[in-house]
Design a protein around this motif. Sequence first.
Motif, short mmCIF file in Angstrom:
data_model
loop_
_atom_site.label_atom_id
_atom_site.label_comp_id
_atom_site.label_asym_id
_atom_site.label_seq_id
_atom_site.Cartn_x
_atom_site.Cartn_y
_atom_site.Cartn_z
N ILE A 184 0.85 -1.19 0.00
CA ILE A 184 0.00 0.00 0.00
C ILE A 184 0.88 1.24 0.00
O ILE A 184 1.67 1.45 0.93
N ALA A 231 0.55 5.14 2.89
CA ALA A 231 -0.20 4.49 3.97
C ALA A 231 -0.20 5.27 5.27
O ALA A 231 -0.72 4.78 6.28
N GLU A 281 -4.03 4.44 5.08
CA GLU A 281 -4.01 3.91 6.45
C GLU A 281 -5.21 3.01 6.70
O GLU A 281 -5.08 1.93 7.32
N ALA A 323 -4.67 -0.32 5.12
CA ALA A 323 -3.74 -1.13 5.90
C ALA A 323 -4.48 -1.85 7.02
O ALA A 323 -4.25 -3.05 7.27
N ASN A 324 -5.39 -1.16 7.68
CA ASN A 324 -6.16 -1.78 8.75
C ASN A 324 -7.08 -2.88 8.22
O ASN A 324 -7.18 -3.96 8.82
N LEU A 345 1.79 -6.98 5.29
CA LEU A 345 1.73 -5.67 4.63
C LEU A 345 3.10 -5.08 4.37
O LEU A 345 4.01 -5.17 5.20
N ILE A 349 4.03 -1.27 3.76
CA ILE A 349 3.43 0.07 3.78
C ILE A 349 4.50 1.10 3.45
O ILE A 349 5.61 1.05 3.96
N LEU A 364 -0.55 -2.34 13.83
CA LEU A 364 -1.03 -3.46 13.04
C LEU A 364 -0.48 -4.79 13.54
O LEU A 364 -1.19 -5.79 13.60
N VAL A 391 4.69 -6.76 9.07
CA VAL A 391 4.63 -5.46 8.39
C VAL A 391 6.04 -5.02 8.03
O VAL A 391 6.94 -5.02 8.88
#
Length: 254
Positions: free
Chosen positions: A7, A10, A16, A19-20, A29, A31, A46, A54
């Motif tokens: 993403i 982000a 954002e 991402a959630n 993820l 980001i 996250l 992440v």
Amino acid sequence: MAKIALITGATSGIGEACANVFARERYDLIITGRRMDRLEKLADFLKFEYNVNVRILNFDVRDRETTVGNLENLPEEWKKVNVLINNAGLSQGLEPINEGSYDDWDRMIDTNVKGLLYVSKVVSNWMIANGFGHIINLGSIAGKEVYANGNVYCATKHAVDALNKAMRIDLLPHGIKVTAVHPGAVETEFSEVRFKGDKDRAKKVYEGFEPLVAADVAETIWFCASRPPHVNVNDLLLMPTAQSGGANIFRKQE
């Protein structure tokens, strides 16, 4: 094995929120964004909230060398990207064409068009090699219509609309899905960025009606990403109930 979503942009707003949503759906993820402090805060949240992996990439998509370098230097296991969400984008200024700022124009074109291209070229080649993938481009009602003083921003989002169609044609033989989601008025930092930090002016944009919020758009993006392999949403226009077009919003009178 967890799926991976990448993403861009982000650090706030729709990025954002995406991402959630994707972390909630058990995606690991990647980001990206310009503000490292926000990336770190989001990554920590996250990981704690959803127990996902992440990876943070701190760069500005306008910088081709840094963008490509950060992406290409990812470990091979992180290049198995299932979903790319090209969210990074912005608007600067709201003046007629003869009064526009060269710097504002450059920033919009470099972010909204060139940045999207830099990321898409790298990641689409991963997807072709992997044999799977879905690219979701964040467009706008401004990519479908032109409104007063929106000139260059509208032009960049029309470019995203055209690129989305072209990418779908080019990547069709490889089985890569390509989707565009075009929101109308969404209350995020968008107007504050457009008006360069003028919070009062930004707030007035959303007065008298209920705009979309970032979560509305993120859930719509998830809907597109979660369709079965044989189903692709090519193009989706998402509006607040109070908005019928680019500049046509019904505002309740106090």
